[in-house]
Structure formats: structure tokens, C-alpha cells
Design a protein around this motif. Structure first.
Motif, PDB file in Angstrom:
ATOM      1  N   PHE A   1       0.810  -1.221   0.000  1.00 38.62           N
ATOM      2  CA  PHE A   1       0.000   0.000   0.000  1.00 38.62           C
ATOM      3  C   PHE A   1       0.846   1.276   0.000  1.00 38.62           C
ATOM      4  CE2 PHE A   1      -2.624  -3.326   1.751  1.00 38.62           C
ATOM      5  CZ  PHE A   1      -3.800  -3.162   1.056  1.00 38.62           C
ATOM      6  N   ARG A   2       2.053   1.170   0.550  1.00 43.02           N
ATOM      7  CA  ARG A   2       2.942   2.343   0.599  1.00 43.02           C
ATOM      8  C   ARG A   2       4.150   2.100  -0.281  1.00 43.02           C
ATOM      9  NH1 ARG A   2       2.573   6.166   4.463  1.00 43.02           N
ATOM     10  NH2 ARG A   2       4.761   6.636   4.106  1.00 43.02           N
ATOM     11  N   PHE A   3       4.658   3.179  -0.845  1.00 43.13           N
ATOM     12  CA  PHE A   3       5.895   3.048  -1.620  1.00 43.13           C
ATOM     13  C   PHE A   3       7.029   2.751  -0.639  1.00 43.13           C
ATOM     14  CE2 PHE A   3       8.989   3.830  -4.831  1.00 43.13           C
ATOM     15  CZ  PHE A   3       8.295   3.610  -6.010  1.00 43.13           C
ATOM     16  N   PRO A   4       7.833   1.708  -0.903  1.00 42.18           N
ATOM     17  CA  PRO A   4       8.876   1.339   0.063  1.00 42.18           C
ATOM     18  C   PRO A   4       9.876   2.482   0.294  1.00 42.18           C
ATOM     19  CG  PRO A   4       8.681  -0.307  -1.661  1.00 42.18           C
ATOM     20  CD  PRO A   4       7.846   0.844  -2.080  1.00 42.18           C
ATOM     21  N   ASP A   5      10.355   2.553   1.505  1.00 49.95           N
ATOM     22  CA  ASP A   5      11.348   3.552   1.876  1.00 49.95           C
ATOM     23  C   ASP A   5      12.628   3.355   1.058  1.00 49.95           C
ATOM     24  OD1 ASP A   5      13.232   5.134   3.341  1.00 49.95           O
ATOM     25  OD2 ASP A   5      11.758   5.141   4.969  1.00 49.95           O
ATOM     26  N   GLU A   6      13.281   4.457   0.735  1.00 44.38           N
ATOM     27  CA  GLU A   6      14.526   4.353  -0.052  1.00 44.38           C
ATOM     28  C   GLU A   6      15.621   3.594   0.686  1.00 44.38           C
ATOM     29  OE1 GLU A   6      16.122   7.653  -2.262  1.00 44.38           O
ATOM     30  OE2 GLU A   6      14.138   8.567  -2.344  1.00 44.38           O
ATOM     31  N   LEU A   7      15.506   3.517   2.007  1.00 44.71           N
ATOM     32  CA  LEU A   7      16.505   2.770   2.791  1.00 44.71           C
ATOM     33  C   LEU A   7      16.427   1.273   2.479  1.00 44.71           C
ATOM     34  CD1 LEU A   7      16.101   4.612   6.202  1.00 44.71           C
ATOM     35  CD2 LEU A   7      17.956   4.857   4.551  1.00 44.71           C
ATOM     36  N   ASP A   8      15.210   0.834   2.149  1.00 37.70           N
ATOM     37  CA  ASP A   8      15.015  -0.564   1.764  1.00 37.70           C
ATOM     38  C   ASP A   8      15.275  -0.667   0.256  1.00 37.70           C
ATOM     39  OD1 ASP A   8      14.266  -3.144   1.427  1.00 37.70           O
ATOM     40  OD2 ASP A   8      12.205  -2.895   2.105  1.00 37.70           O
ATOM     41  N   ARG A   9      16.547  -0.591  -0.111  1.00 39.19           N
ATOM     42  CA  ARG A   9      16.930  -0.399  -1.520  1.00 39.19           C
ATOM     43  C   ARG A   9      16.389  -1.460  -2.481  1.00 39.19           C
ATOM     44  NH1 ARG A   9      22.497   2.509  -2.726  1.00 39.19           N
ATOM     45  NH2 ARG A   9      22.298   4.207  -1.266  1.00 39.19           N
ATOM     46  N   THR A  10      16.534  -2.714  -2.106  1.00 35.49           N
ATOM     47  CA  THR A  10      16.133  -3.797  -3.014  1.00 35.49           C
ATOM     48  C   THR A  10      14.640  -3.720  -3.303  1.00 35.49           C
ATOM     49  OG1 THR A  10      17.742  -5.105  -1.793  1.00 35.49           O
ATOM     50  CG2 THR A  10      16.385  -6.272  -3.375  1.00 35.49           C
ATOM     51  N   HIS A  11      13.856  -3.603  -2.246  1.00 33.91           N
ATOM     52  CA  HIS A  11      12.406  -3.531  -2.394  1.00 33.91           C
ATOM     53  C   HIS A  11      12.000  -2.276  -3.161  1.00 33.91           C
ATOM     54  CE1 HIS A  11       8.260  -4.047  -0.297  1.00 33.91           C
ATOM     55  NE2 HIS A  11       8.276  -4.572  -1.493  1.00 33.91           N
ATOM     56  N   HIS A  12      12.626  -1.161  -2.820  1.00 35.14           N
ATOM     57  CA  HIS A  12      12.357   0.124  -3.477  1.00 35.14           C
ATOM     58  C   HIS A  12      12.607   0.009  -4.984  1.00 35.14           C
ATOM     59  CE1 HIS A  12      12.113   4.544  -3.613  1.00 35.14           C
ATOM     60  NE2 HIS A  12      13.066   4.459  -4.513  1.00 35.14           N
ATOM     61  N   GLN A  13      13.744  -0.568  -5.337  1.00 37.56           N
ATOM     62  CA  GLN A  13      14.105  -0.694  -6.756  1.00 37.56           C
ATOM     63  C   GLN A  13      13.159  -1.647  -7.484  1.00 37.56           C
ATOM     64  OE1 GLN A  13      16.504   1.274  -8.059  1.00 37.56           O
ATOM     65  NE2 GLN A  13      15.698   0.568 -10.012  1.00 37.56           N
ATOM     66  N   GLU A  14      12.761  -2.707  -6.799  1.00 37.44           N
ATOM     67  CA  GLU A  14      11.843  -3.689  -7.393  1.00 37.44           C
ATOM     68  C   GLU A  14      10.501  -3.033  -7.752  1.00 37.44           C
ATOM     69  OE1 GLU A  14       9.360  -7.657  -6.039  1.00 37.44           O
ATOM     70  OE2 GLU A  14      10.915  -6.883  -4.706  1.00 37.44           O
ATOM     71  N   ILE A  15       9.965  -2.260  -6.824  1.00 36.00           N
ATOM     72  CA  ILE A  15       8.675  -1.601  -7.073  1.00 36.00           C
ATOM     73  C   ILE A  15       8.833  -0.535  -8.165  1.00 36.00           C
ATOM     74  CG2 ILE A  15       6.868  -0.159  -6.029  1.00 36.00           C
ATOM     75  CD1 ILE A  15       6.835  -3.075  -5.133  1.00 36.00           C
TER      76      ILE A  15
END
Lengths: 146, 59
Positions: free
Chosen positions: A89-103
């Protein structure tokens, strides 16, 4: 059941299934039309590579869009799975790089499709129409509307 | 899917018009009448706006 409980149940049903609240209130034809129109609008949107929105603190308007998407009830979860391959539901935090990049990659892949904006509009519209239905069920339940 | 902008416009207008016609009118006849007027208005206004945008510079 007391009238308040009946209205609340009708509103919840309207949120869970497009037209469900109207069916509960005895408006069978209307409920069928609403179910077909909203479901069709949503799935045409998905077929056009539209996506549901993710709330992001960088983009305040994304909260409104996410709220509109949530108006679809459980169907919104289908949209999230189709858009991002996960329920998020939320855009992943940039600190969570892998997840952020995946989304980010999944979002970019959809944006590149020609019909993406149209599809996203269809999905948003389906959610907004279902929110209107919930309000209509409430108005009908309290007797403001026949 | 749906590469035609015009067909997308027709489909969107039809779905939204059907929804509002059914939501705001009690009889089928009134719902069809309102839905028809809404659909023609949405398509017509879109075409007029699109035509007017033809005169805007691209760059």
C-alpha cells in the motif's frame, strides 16, 4: 436487526462487492448493473496495463489516489497483486533499496505501455464509483433517498 | 489492448454514463435517457476540445 446495524451492514457489503449493498436493500436490477459496470471498468483498466497507486510521502496526492483505489474493497488487492506482484500500500522507503528498486522497476515497466494512463484512470474511476455507491446505500438506508 | 484512443473514449463514456444513469434515476427509461445524454455530451465535448487543441503548438 436495528436500523443502524442494517445500514452499516449494507455499507460494508457495498464496499466488499460492487452492488452488494443495493442487493441487500432489495434493488436487484441496480445491483446487477453496478456490479457489471464497476467490475468491467476495473478489469479493463488492468488489461490496459493500468496500476493501482501507492501512498508516498513525496507525493501527497498519491494518498487521495490510494484512497480512491481502496474504495474497491477486496478487488483492490487483486489490482495490487497484478500491478506489483505483491500486496503493498505504501511506496517502500529508499533505505530498503532492493524492495524500493523492485517496485520502481515494476512501475516503470507499466508506465512505458501506451495505454497505461488510460488503464490507471479506469481503475481509479472504478474505485470512485464504488465509493459513490457506498454513499448512495447510506443515503437510501437512512431514508434520505428512496 | 485498446490501442484506439477513440474506442477507449467511447468505452469509458459508456461505462460512466451507465453508472450515473442507473445511480440517479429510478426508472429504466429515465436512466437510459440520462445515460444517453451524458455519453453523447462526454464524447462530443472531448472531440470539440481535441479539435481546439489542434491549433496549439506542439513544442
Amino acid at each position: 436487526m436495528r436500523n443502524g446495524g442494517r445500514i452499516a451492514l449494507a455499507c460494508v457489503l457495498a464496499w466488499l462487492i460492487p452492488g452488494g449493498g443495493h442487493l441487500y436493500l432489495g434493488k436487484k436490477v441496480k445491483s446487477l448493473v453496478f456490479f457489471v459496470v464497476i467490475t468491467l471498468t476495473f478489469f479493463v483498466g488492468l488489461a490496459m496495463d493500468g496500476r493501482v497507486y501507492l501512498a508516498s510521502s513525496d507525493q501527497p496526492l498519491s494518498y487521495l489516489a490510494t484512497f480512491a483505489n481502496l474504495g474497491l474493497g477486496p478487488m483492490d488487492l487483486v489490482g495490487r497483486h497484478a500491478s506489483y506482484d505483491q500486496i503493498i500500500f505504501r511506496f517502500p522507503d529508499e533505505l530498503d533499496r532492493t524492495h524500493h528498486q523492485e517496485i520502481l522497476d515494476r512501475t516503470r515497466a507499466r508506465i512505458l505501455v501506451q495505454s497505461h494512463e488510460y488503464g490507471t484512470t479506469f481503475i481509479l474511476t472504478a474505485g470512485l464509483m464504488n465509493i459513490l455507491l457506498i454513499l448512495d446505500v447510506f443515503d437510501t438506508g437512512i431514508g434520505r433517498k428512496s | 489492448m485498446l490501442r484506439s484512443h477513440f474506442f477507449t473514449l467511447i468505452l469509458f463514456s459508456a461505462l460512466v454514463s451507465t453508472f450515473f444513469g442507473t445511480l440517479t434515476r429510478e426508472t429504466a427509461k429515465d436512466a437510459v435517457r440520462l445515460g444517453g445524454v451524458m455519453m453523447v455530451s462526454m464524447v462530443g465535448i472531448s472531440l470539440i476540445v481535441a479539435y481546439l487543441m489542434y491549433f496549439f503548438p506542439l513544442g
